[in-house]
Design an enzyme around this catalytic site. Structure first.
Site, PDB file in Angstrom:
ATOM      1  N   LYS A  53      44.454   3.084  -9.084  1.00 40.34           N
ATOM      2  CA  LYS A  53      43.305   3.000 -10.203  1.00 40.34           C
ATOM      3  C   LYS A  53      42.572   4.645 -10.136  1.00 40.34           C
ATOM      4  CE  LYS A  53      38.529   1.804 -10.753  1.00 40.34           C
ATOM      5  NZ  LYS A  53      37.157   1.265 -10.302  1.00 40.34           N
ATOM      6  N   GLY A  89      27.618  -0.238 -10.553  1.00 43.73           N
ATOM      7  CA  GLY A  89      26.765  -0.790  -9.821  1.00 43.73           C
ATOM      8  C   GLY A  89      25.422  -1.153 -10.563  1.00 43.73           C
ATOM      9  N   ALA A 144      33.389  -2.063 -14.062  1.00 53.26           N
ATOM     10  CA  ALA A 144      31.746  -1.373 -13.674  1.00 53.26           C
ATOM     11  C   ALA A 144      30.867  -1.949 -14.569  1.00 53.26           C
ATOM     12  CB  ALA A 144      31.930   0.028 -13.889  1.00 53.26           C
ATOM     13  N   GLY A 145      29.646  -2.291 -14.099  1.00 49.88           N
ATOM     14  CA  GLY A 145      28.523  -2.717 -15.002  1.00 49.88           C
ATOM     15  C   GLY A 145      28.132  -4.233 -15.084  1.00 49.88           C
ATOM     16  N   ASN A 203      32.731  -4.982  -8.313  1.00 47.36           N
ATOM     17  CA  ASN A 203      32.793  -5.054  -6.741  1.00 47.36           C
ATOM     18  C   ASN A 203      31.154  -5.407  -6.507  1.00 47.36           C
ATOM     19  OD1 ASN A 203      33.024  -2.661  -4.112  1.00 47.36           O
ATOM     20  ND2 ASN A 203      32.554  -4.717  -3.965  1.00 47.36           N
ATOM     21  N   THR A 204      30.324  -4.578  -6.754  1.00 47.50           N
ATOM     22  CA  THR A 204      28.793  -4.603  -6.626  1.00 47.50           C
ATOM     23  C   THR A 204      28.333  -6.186  -7.004  1.00 47.50           C
ATOM     24  OG1 THR A 204      28.619  -2.385  -6.832  1.00 47.50           O
ATOM     25  CG2 THR A 204      26.552  -3.513  -6.502  1.00 47.50           C
TER      26      THR A 204
END
Length: 328
Positions: free
Chosen positions: A170, A231, A257-258, A279-280
């Protein structure tokens, strides 16, 4: 003899090989990658590569940076590999490796992103991510988190390939530390160099249809436009361009993301994305394990909804019960 080892000046009693240095430090050479003066040293050269004064040595490893298929007929393919889970998860931000392992298992993910960082030379027995997430069970996807230039990203992934042997990576090159917005000019440079070196590049970028198509045409195996800043938990901010990107693409498109909650993941899948990477949203939840389960179900539900085909939006009502046979 003085060398620089993982950023620190280190005195060695004599000139020794990389293999001897690793043995002296207590590291298994099969679990680390070594860079000497910005050049990756192949593992089969550890024994006959002798260190010299002022050498700059980096020793790195992976850190936390199977599920049931939705249906047997709905796998997806990336770079020739077939997967059933369309949820990809990161391995960073958890309180410890044990929680990481529990959350990943609960998510049903088959692909996990991992960062590459220096080993702790003072504690060669410290736990490593590979102790908790078996690379034979999960596909490790090395990423370039924290890189702000093409050179940094390429260097990181060369080390990652040496450490684990994986070509599928990635790529993300960031522009600033506050918003972590993609630096697309540097990402283009890095992608071109990595593809030329045989890497299979999954690329993180902005939700720009032109750029996404350009990354595809240059040879990236998947394109990952952001839903919102990394995040942020804002969800998909521009579904219209995501739809355009999906319609134009001939490679997998994953929202990256997001994402903040399960409905964000379901919405991304309902748009037609091939998968969602996060992830977050899981690691930062009050209950990461429960959130991992929710995300797994959301991705499956969103995919099923997309395949089922939603009803068209209308400005007027349409009765769901037949009008024939009314008795009044």
């Amino acid at each position: 003899m003085r060398i620089e080892l993982n950023g620190d000046a280190t005195e060695l009693p004599e000139a020794i090989s990389i293999a001897a240095l690793l043995q002296q430090l207590g590291f298994d050479p099969r679990r680390v990658a070594v860079e000497r003066n910005l050049n990756v040293v192949p593992r089969d050269r550890f024994t006959d590569t002798t260190l010299e004064p002022e050498d700059r040595i980096e020793i790195v490893h992976f850190i936390g940076g199977g599920m049931e298929p939705l249906t047997q007929s709905d796998p997806w393919v990336i770079a020739g590999r077939t997967f059933t889970s369309r949820l990809l998860v990161g391995t960073g931000k958890y309180k410890d490796f044990e929680e990481t392992a529990q959350a990943v298992a609960a998510s049903g993910a088959e692909i996990v992103t991992v960062a590459v960082r220096r080993v702790n030379v003072s504690d060669p027995n410290a736990p490593m991510l590979t102790d908790y997430l078996d690379p034979k069970r999960y596909l490790y996807l090395p990423n370039t988190a924290g890189c702000y230039t093409a050179d940094e990203a390429v260097r990181t992934l060369r080390l990652a390939r040496e450490a684990g042997g994986w070509n599928l990576v990635k790529l993300e090159v960031l522009s600033d530390p506050k918003y972590l917005w993609p630096n697309n000019p540097e990402t283009l440079i890095a992608a071109e160099r990595l593809i030329a070196e045989g890497f299979e590049v999954m690329v993180y970028t902005t939700d720009d249809p032109y750029l996404c198509k350009r990354f595809e045409e240059m040879g990236c195996v998947a394109v990952m436009p952001l839903a919102a800043p990394i995040g942020s938990g804002l969800g998909v901010r521009n579904p219209y361009t995501i739809r355009i990107i999906i319609e134009e693409a001939k490679v997998p498109i994953l929202v990256d993301a997001g994402v903040g909650c399960a409905s964000d993941a379901a919405f991304a899948m309902e748009l037609g994305c091939d998968g969602v990477l996060m992830n977050t949203a899981i690691a930062g939840a009050k209950d990461p394990i429960r959130m991992a389960v929710a995300m797994k179900k959301a991705v499956e539900a969103g995919r099923a909804s997309y395949l089922a085909g939603r009803i068209p939006r209308k400005l007027y009502a349409s009765a769901s019960s037949p009008l024939d046979g009314l008795f009044f």
